[in-house]
Design a protein around this motif. Structure first.
Motif, PDB file in Angstrom:
ATOM      1  N   ALA A 156       0.826  -1.205   0.000  1.00  0.00           N
ATOM      2  CA  ALA A 156       0.000   0.000   0.000  1.00  0.00           C
ATOM      3  C   ALA A 156       0.859   1.253   0.000  1.00  0.00           C
ATOM      4  O   ALA A 156       0.541   2.239  -0.683  1.00  0.00           O
ATOM      5  N   MET A 157       1.955   1.243   0.769  1.00  0.00           N
ATOM      6  CA  MET A 157       2.831   2.406   0.831  1.00  0.00           C
ATOM      7  C   MET A 157       3.499   2.664  -0.518  1.00  0.00           C
ATOM      8  O   MET A 157       3.553   3.807  -0.985  1.00  0.00           O
ATOM      9  N   TRP A 175       5.430   5.857  -2.030  1.00  0.00           N
ATOM     10  CA  TRP A 175       6.658   5.710  -1.252  1.00  0.00           C
ATOM     11  C   TRP A 175       7.713   4.991  -2.091  1.00  0.00           C
ATOM     12  O   TRP A 175       7.421   3.947  -2.708  1.00  0.00           O
ATOM     13  N   ASP A 212       2.422   1.656  -3.454  1.00  0.00           N
ATOM     14  CA  ASP A 212       1.387   2.061  -4.411  1.00  0.00           C
ATOM     15  C   ASP A 212       1.006   3.529  -4.251  1.00  0.00           C
ATOM     16  O   ASP A 212       0.599   4.177  -5.220  1.00  0.00           O
ATOM     17  N   SER A 213       1.151   4.051  -3.023  1.00  0.00           N
ATOM     18  CA  SER A 213       0.780   5.447  -2.776  1.00  0.00           C
ATOM     19  C   SER A 213       1.916   6.422  -3.076  1.00  0.00           C
ATOM     20  O   SER A 213       1.757   7.629  -2.898  1.00  0.00           O
TER      21      SER A 213
END
Length: 287
Positions: A232-233, A238, A235-236
């Motif tokens: 998730a990180m 990072w 994909d956002s």
């Protein structure tokens, strides 16, 4: 205050920059803010700051902002900009300024961040090779990082994030700013590598419960598994190496508390602000 009174603040529109600008103004300094064209964060800056458009990715764009400065409060946007241009930027700073304050990281202080990782330790090494009077602010996490939970808190009131038991000594941005301003405007701080922290050790889950107390309603916490959190990180936005470093660090902090210090009290003469104080100042962001 010494004769040093013209200060440039880079990355001036983030969570920390406006606090630095206001504190410098309160101390009578002439403050310049380095901002990108079209940055909506300019609205967060107080009146009286001198705006200079420039980009750390383009060292030549900094010439006007640096002309005649005495000191620089230097932050680098690692998430969005590689450090390839940092040596050239620093060369320009050294040609004009006498003092520099670098916002560094607790990771350097505890030896987790290597010089070759192109992050805070790398910038520290570059600065140490200059003739500048330098001060490093090796800070723990900003209390404002909790704003990342605001959407979930405003939603169903359950924060889903990894390692709720990770215990941190997060620092109020105004306290970090105050230490940096002292280093820029007063003598006795050259060559110091300050570990700047808040006054208490709180787990991430405890921070959320304090936000709930301020809101007057209970909030929940749900741990997210490491690999799911990493995906998730990334994909956002990072960088993968940053996501890995952050998650490994959080995992470590479930077994031992983050380090703490009394630097805010020692340098500014007043106690560091608590997380609950920060929450009371920012509670509307969570409603």
């Amino acid at each position: 205050m010494t004769s040093q009174n013209v200060v440039l603040v880079t990355c001036a529109t983030g969570n920390l920059g406006p606090h630095v600008v206001r504190r410098l103004q309160e101390r009578g300094a002439t403050v310049r803010a380095l901002v990108l064209e079209g940055d909506p964060g300019i609205a967060k800056l107080p009146e009286g700051v001198e705006l200079f458009h420039g980009d750390l990715a383009d060292p030549g764009s900094l010439d006007a902002a640096l002309d005649g400065v005495d000191g620089v409060f230097w932050m680098w946007p690692f998430f969005t900009l590689p450090v390839d241009t940092a040596p050239a930027v620093l060369k320009k700073i050294e040609a004009q300024a006498r003092r520099i304050v670098l916002v560094s990281s607790v990771g350097v202080h505890i030896g987790l961040e290597r010089v070759d990782n192109n992050c805070h330790a790398y910038l520290e090494e570059l600065i140490e090779e200059t003739g500048l009077d330098w001060t490093f602010l090796r800070t723990t996490g900003f209390m404002a990082n909790a704003l990342g939970f605001a959407g979930q808190i405003r939603g169903d009131g359950v924060v889903r994030f990894p390692y709720g038991a990770a215990t941190r000594t997060s620092v109020h941005e105004a306290d970090l700013a105050a230490v940096g301003v002292e280093a820029l405007l007063t003598d006795g701080h050259a060559g110091q590598k300050y570990l700047v922290t808040g006054p208490e050790a709180l787990s991430q889950e405890e921070q959320v419960h304090l936000i709930g107390e301020a809101l007057g309603r209970p909030l929940g916490w749900q741990d997210v598994e490491h690999e799911a959190a990493r995906s998730a990180m990334v994909d956002s936005g990072w960088p993968p190496s940053y996501a890995d470093g952050a998650l490994d660090y959080f995992a470590m902090l479930t077994k031992e508390n983050e380090v703490g210090s009394t630097v805010v009290q020692d340098v500014t003469g007043r106690p560091a602000r608590t997380f609950r104080q920060w929450v009371d100042e920012n509670v509307e962001a969570f409603r």
